[in-house]
Design a protein around this motif. Sequence first.
Motif, PDB file in Angstrom:
ATOM      1  N   UNK A 177       0.749  -1.191   0.015  1.00 17.38           N
ATOM      2  CA  UNK A 177       0.204   0.053  -0.172  1.00 17.38           C
ATOM      3  C   UNK A 177       1.023   1.181   0.059  1.00 17.38           C
ATOM      4  N   UNK A 178       2.017   1.021   0.433  1.00 10.50           N
ATOM      5  CA  UNK A 178       2.983   2.337   0.705  1.00 10.50           C
ATOM      6  C   UNK A 178       3.227   3.034  -0.722  1.00 10.50           C
ATOM      7  N   UNK A 179       3.258   2.278  -1.722  1.00  6.60           N
ATOM      8  CA  UNK A 179       3.656   2.806  -2.934  1.00  6.60           C
ATOM      9  C   UNK A 179       2.488   3.267  -3.856  1.00  6.60           C
ATOM     10  N   UNK A 180       1.391   3.241  -3.350  1.00  9.85           N
ATOM     11  CA  UNK A 180       0.048   3.255  -4.373  1.00  9.85           C
ATOM     12  C   UNK A 180      -0.293   4.881  -4.099  1.00  9.85           C
ATOM     13  N   UNK A 181      -1.275   5.188  -5.109  1.00 14.99           N
ATOM     14  CA  UNK A 181      -1.663   6.430  -5.250  1.00 14.99           C
ATOM     15  C   UNK A 181      -2.941   6.785  -3.971  1.00 14.99           C
ATOM     16  N   UNK A 182      -3.051   5.772  -3.768  1.00 11.31           N
ATOM     17  CA  UNK A 182      -4.130   5.987  -2.434  1.00 11.31           C
ATOM     18  C   UNK A 182      -2.977   6.402  -1.082  1.00 11.31           C
ATOM     19  N   UNK A 183      -1.987   5.646  -0.954  1.00 13.20           N
ATOM     20  CA  UNK A 183      -1.013   6.303  -0.024  1.00 13.20           C
ATOM     21  C   UNK A 183      -0.645   7.510  -0.114  1.00 13.20           C
ATOM     22  N   UNK A 184      -0.215   8.049  -1.128  1.00  9.94           N
ATOM     23  CA  UNK A 184       0.333   9.337  -1.559  1.00  9.94           C
ATOM     24  C   UNK A 184      -0.839  10.488  -1.030  1.00  9.94           C
ATOM     25  N   UNK A 185      -2.160  10.191  -1.632  1.00  9.55           N
ATOM     26  CA  UNK A 185      -3.262  11.086  -1.106  1.00  9.55           C
ATOM     27  C   UNK A 185      -2.888  11.123   0.321  1.00  9.55           C
ATOM     28  N   UNK A 186      -3.427  10.000   0.822  1.00 12.84           N
ATOM     29  CA  UNK A 186      -3.469   9.748   2.237  1.00 12.84           C
ATOM     30  C   UNK A 186      -2.369  10.607   3.055  1.00 12.84           C
ATOM     31  N   UNK A 187      -1.066  10.276   2.805  1.00 13.99           N
ATOM     32  CA  UNK A 187       0.017  11.130   3.252  1.00 13.99           C
ATOM     33  C   UNK A 187       0.253  12.662   3.277  1.00 13.99           C
TER      34      UNK A 187
END
Length: 138
Positions: A115-125
């Motif tokens: 999950x760390x490399x996904x777009x969802x992680x980037x948005x959440x971060x």
Amino acid sequence: MPRASLPQPARSTMKAVLEATSARPGIDGQALLQAAITEAFERVNLLLHAHYADFSPAQQRKIRAVLGVENPIRPSPPRRPATPARDDGQPRFWLPFSGETWSGRGRPPKAFAAWEGTVAHTEWKKHHPNERFPAYPG
């Protein structure tokens, strides 16, 4: 220099017990003396078993010779207190889309690493810059 023989208070104590019991009718002095000797032998034997490892090999050989034991006396290993069952801990992190949880101990599960490399992680971060994973609600 030869050692001087040590006085043996046990024998004089035994004689005193015999004399005291012989003055009283109905008390068998020999039986009482035998019981005292047996108890003393058991106490000494327990002490030797408990502290056998503390003696040097030469002393251990002498102890075995006196007791008439051919095999070494092996005291039982000390008992360790039972360790309580470890739970994995309460979940601290979770992935909302999959419901996967992690307690934060040890390596993160594969789902968290993926999950760390996904777009969802980037948005959440972007909204949670000081956190690594979403906190478990509860």
